[in-house]
Design a protein around this motif. Structure first.
Motif: not given
Lengths: 774, 104
Positions: B7, B49, B4, B39, A753, A729-730, B36, A689-692, B43, B52, A732, A757, A724-727, A734-735
């Protein structure tokens, strides 16, 4: 080096700062609570930094070593205490002491508040609705008082009390008092129940209630949501299914009975199998003169609607006027005659997707497909002279149109009795009214509009100023030739919901014995277990009495059904103490994975006492997750875990036009749901879920993320390797859920966070203790 | 995360002039200088995690707040999951099979 940075808070962040040293999350945890408190008024004064820079501002708050001040233009600044001059530091120290002396919340206490706003009708003299509040003790003494306070807080939350004609509390006062009362109730509850390892008798929350009614009686609760006007459930750290918080107030009890009545009425189908019919309407869709007599405005010619000479009608705008089409045959019929599945067909085309008007057309992206939405609306009460607005509207589907030549678009699905279809230009460029004004403003650049510029706004000229402008317009229009509706399509008659109530009986068959048997049978499903010894006696006794009084047998039986749906056995999950019995386990399982009651298979396993067998339990969990209802687990769990409702509660400011134009809220939710579903289905490690390094997005979300080259509105898997995105945390979702709609705060994101998480529960903010649970 | 906006769109600057500073420090003392890296630091804490997520699932499943009495069961689920490198559906199965779920 230390750098102080500030921004316009309406646009860029109500606090933002950058230091050469790193931000310490733990310090920030403190800080956010400072911000949440109501700010006491501190006078405007001059602040001097140790480097000699001066600024005029009010002190807002201080937390630990950080200070927030606000300039008179509402810009806020945050910086460490240490960069202030000595006298400034002393000032902050003193101010802080003052702050501690005076509580930040309003001075009123709940009892003073109630005396001020409620005694008038619920006091010594009058006790409207049998509620009397002047005898409430100074602290909650017993369960009855707790319930009364719960009612008060429900009413305040709904904004229904105090009634409009009497004096009203201010919004701040209202919110503060809700908070205080909620807190007091929570304390009382803990005092009365103690902390235990048992889930207390848990009431179905609104979502579970609707799903249960839907599954029990096979009703479509998207069109008719029986719990729509129940008071909101209490959220605890995002969760709205905490048994201890799901108390039942008098207000809620009052809502249960009409909801049950509505459900039973809707499920009862003694009439003959309805005959399927076809309805057709070709352009024109707007009428004038005699033909328009008595019609709602949507069907009448006016400034932004004209009767075209062509075999089609063009839709120009995004909204109701000039952007929606009604369907006259069903409007005249008062909506579809039966609830059920209907087919709607529309012959339409997307014309002038590329346009020459540039920025005049606002946020419309030149060349985009045109989006045609089908909606089902309840237009009751909308007659001649009224706006034609609708009391209820359900979006059925949307089509993306790219071709300028007409094509048929077809949809089949559920429509509620009395509802009629509407065709809408979902991504129309602007309201037609605004569009005409903007075009006429630019008549110098676009000579086609010149002739209309000078026309007076007199009605007798046949609205030529507007109609002419729209006719001359060469921008995107949704062109509609014809609308057809067929239905209802019926597979089974009587419907399953009717059979659950009456089996194959007719009203004439209903003897006193049969009524009792039907009620007992129904209660077993409604309670999700066999009724306990004597549990139904009060209901059966009441029905007998009603029959004796002369109430018809059908009405008596229906009253019995409604009473069952308002009984604790239906409304509560009673899981007992210790090891769950098979029925309780079936319910816990189905409310966990389906947010609803067990189905026939689970029921059977419970009956046979097989459900506790570990192998069977495992098989059932897999089956339930694979079932279409398993989506409720994905969607609803993510909703409460990540508090995705925040997105709707603090909707992004209008400056984020793409958010609204591109329907990003639902796209964002969907992205996260698809990732979760994928990890669940393939049984991947949760860390995925976080690393995808991939995600599921559509064209709109791709554009939002700055990923080029994605066509089409449908979601698909896209590689994000190296991005940069993925999981999540990236994501929309969640942000956005971790921002406040206008700007971001490293503090709030940080806490979000941590809490969502990393297993961290924020301590209650100072001065408010644990009362803040919404 | 500061990269970010409200939105979720990417930004390098707040308003064309002011560069976003997305550096910071985690409560465990580790610092990061970019989204990065942030993140990566999240991870890295797989065990935290998983704990949680397990607690959120349990809370959702049984409709009450967890308390200290539930600790041993949660430890067991998290332990199993990490040791055997199990998947999300396994986690749901472990939740259902736990004493917390089967008892009230």
């Amino acid at each position: 080096m230390l750098r102080l940075a500030f921004f316009d808070r309406s646009r860029y962040g109500f606090i933002a700062c950058s230091y050469s040293s790193n931000l310490l999350l733990s310090v920030f945890l403190l800080l956010v609570f400072g911000l949440q408190c109501f700010s006491a008024e501190f006078p405007l004064r001059t602040w001097t930094s140790s480097e000699g820079v001066e600024i005029q501002a009010h002190l807002i708050s201080r937390s630990g070593e950080k200070v927030i001040i606000e300039r008179s233009d509402s810009k806020q600044f945050l910086f460490p205490l240490s960069i202030l001059s000595g006298p400034d530091q002393a000032y902050v120290q003193n101010a802080l002491k003052e702050q501690e002396k005076y509580p930040l919340v309003t001075n009123t206490n709940p009892r003073e508040f109630v005396s001020k706003y409620c005694y008038q009708c619920h006091g010594e003299e009058k006790q409207k609705a049998d509620r009397r509040f002047d005898l409430l003790s100074s602290s909650i003494q017993d369960f009855r008082e707790q319930e009364l306070w719960q009612e008060i807080v429900d009413q305040l939350n709904l904004g229904e009390m105090p009634p409009e004609h009497v004096s009203q509390p201010s919004e701040v006062e209202r919110l503060a008092i809700i908070d205080l009362i909620t807190h007091e109730i929570a304390e009382a509850r803990e005092k009365f129940s103690g902390i235990s390892n048992h889930t207390v008798l848990r009431r179905l929350n609104k979502f579970e209630y609707s799903n249960t009614i839907s599954d029990l009686l096979q009703l479509n609760t998207e069109s008719w949501n029986p719990s729509a006007d129940f008071p909101a459930d209490v959220y605890v750290d995002g969760f709205d299914n905490d048994g201890a918080e799901l108390v039942t107030s008098g207000l809620l009890l009052e809502k249960y009975f009409p909801a049950a009545e509505g459900a039973i009425t809707r499920a009862t189908k003694f009439e003959n199998r309805p005959v399927s019919k076809s309805y057709i309407q070709k352009s024109p869709f707007y009428f004038r003169g005699k033909k328009s007599n008595g019609l709602p405005k949507l069907f009448k010619v006016d400034r932004y609607r004209f009767e075209p000479e062509t075999p089609y009608t063009d839709l120009y705008g995004r909204f109701y006027r000039g952007g929606h089409l009604g369907f006259l045959p069903l409007n005249k019929a008062g909506g579809v005659p039966h609830s059920g599945n209907y087919t709607i067909r529309v012959k339409a085309a997307a014309v002038n997707r590329l346009h020459p008007y540039g920025k005049i057309l606002g946020d419309f992206r030149n060349g985009d497909p045109l989006v045609m939405e089908l909606a089902s609306v309840d237009r009751k009460g909308s007659t001649a002279g009224t706006s034609g607005n609708v009391t209820k509207s359900v979006s059925l589907t949307s089509f993306e149109l790219k071709e300028a030549e007409p094509e048929w678009f077809e949809w089949t699905g559920y429509m509620e009795k009395g509802f009629e279809p509407e065709v809408r230009f979902r991504n129309g460029t602007a309201a037609a009214k605004r569009l005409v004004r903007l075009l006429l403003n630019k008549a110098d650049k676009f000579p086609e509009f010149q002739p209309f510029l000078q026309m007076k706004s007199a009605k007798e000229k046949g609205y030529e100023r507007w109609h002419g402008t729209l006719r001359a317009y060469k921008g995107p229009v949704l062109r509609v030739w014809e609308i057809q509706v067929d239905g209802p399509h019926i597979d089974e008659w009587p419907p399953l919901g009717h059979e659950a109530l009456y089996d194959e009986l007719t009203p004439q068959d209903l003897s006193a014995e049969i009524i009792e048997e039907r009620l007992t049978q129904f209660a077993k499903f409604a309670f999700r277990r066999p009724p306990l010894e004597g549990e139904l006696s009060p209901i059966l006794g009441m029905i007998k009495a009603k029959l004796r009084e002369g109430l018809s047998s059908l009405e008596s039986l229906q009253l019995g059904f409604q009473t069952i749906l308002s009984a604790p056995g239906f409304l509560y999950l009673n899981e007992g103490e210790g090891e769950l019995n098979d029925y309780a386990l079936a319910s816990r399982l189905s409310y966990f994975l389906w947010s609803s009651m067990p189905d026939a298979e689970l029921f059977k396993l419970a009956e046979q006492e097989k459900l506790k067998n570990p192998a069977i339990l495992t098989t059932q969990v897999d089956r339930m997750l694979a079932d279409p209802k398993g989506k409720r687990f994905v969607g609803n769990f993510l909703r409460v875990w990540l508090e995705l409702d925040n997105i709707g509660k603090m909707p992004p400011s209008r400056e984020f036009t793409s958010f609204y134009r591109d329907n990003l809220e639902s796209a964002m939710r969907k992205e996260t749901e698809l990732l979760f579903e994928n990890v669940l289905k393939k049984n991947l490690r949760p860390l995925e879920l976080l690393t995808a390094d991939y995600s599921y997005i559509n064209r709109e979300l791709a554009a939002h993320y700055g990923i080029a080259g994605l066509e089409g509105n449908e979601f698909r898997k896209v590689s994000l390797a190296g991005a940069e995105r993925g999981g999540i945390l990236g994501h929309g979702s969640f942000l956005t859920a971790s921002a406040n709609g206008v700007d971001t705060s490293p503090v709030i994101r940080g806490i979000y966070v941590m809490n969502k998480l990393l297993d961290y529960s924020p301590p209650p903010p100072p001065g408010r203790r644990s009362g803040n649970r919404t | 995360m500061e990269n970010y906006d409200a939105i979720g769109a990417w930004r390098e600057n707040y308003n064309r002039s002011l560069k976003v500073d997305s550096s910071g420090q985690m409560p465990n003392g580790k610092s990061f200088s970019s989204s990065r890296e942030f993140r990566e630091l999240v991870i890295e804490q797989e065990d935290v995690f998983i704990r949680c997520l397990t607690k959120k699932l349990l809370t959702y499943a049984i409709g009450r707040r967890l308390n200290s009495g539930d600790r041993p069961e949660i430890d067991a689920i998290v332990g199993d999951l990490l040791e055997e490198e199990l998947g999300l559906r396994d986690l749901v199965q472990l939740v259902v099979a736990s004493e917390i779920f089967l008892r009230n």
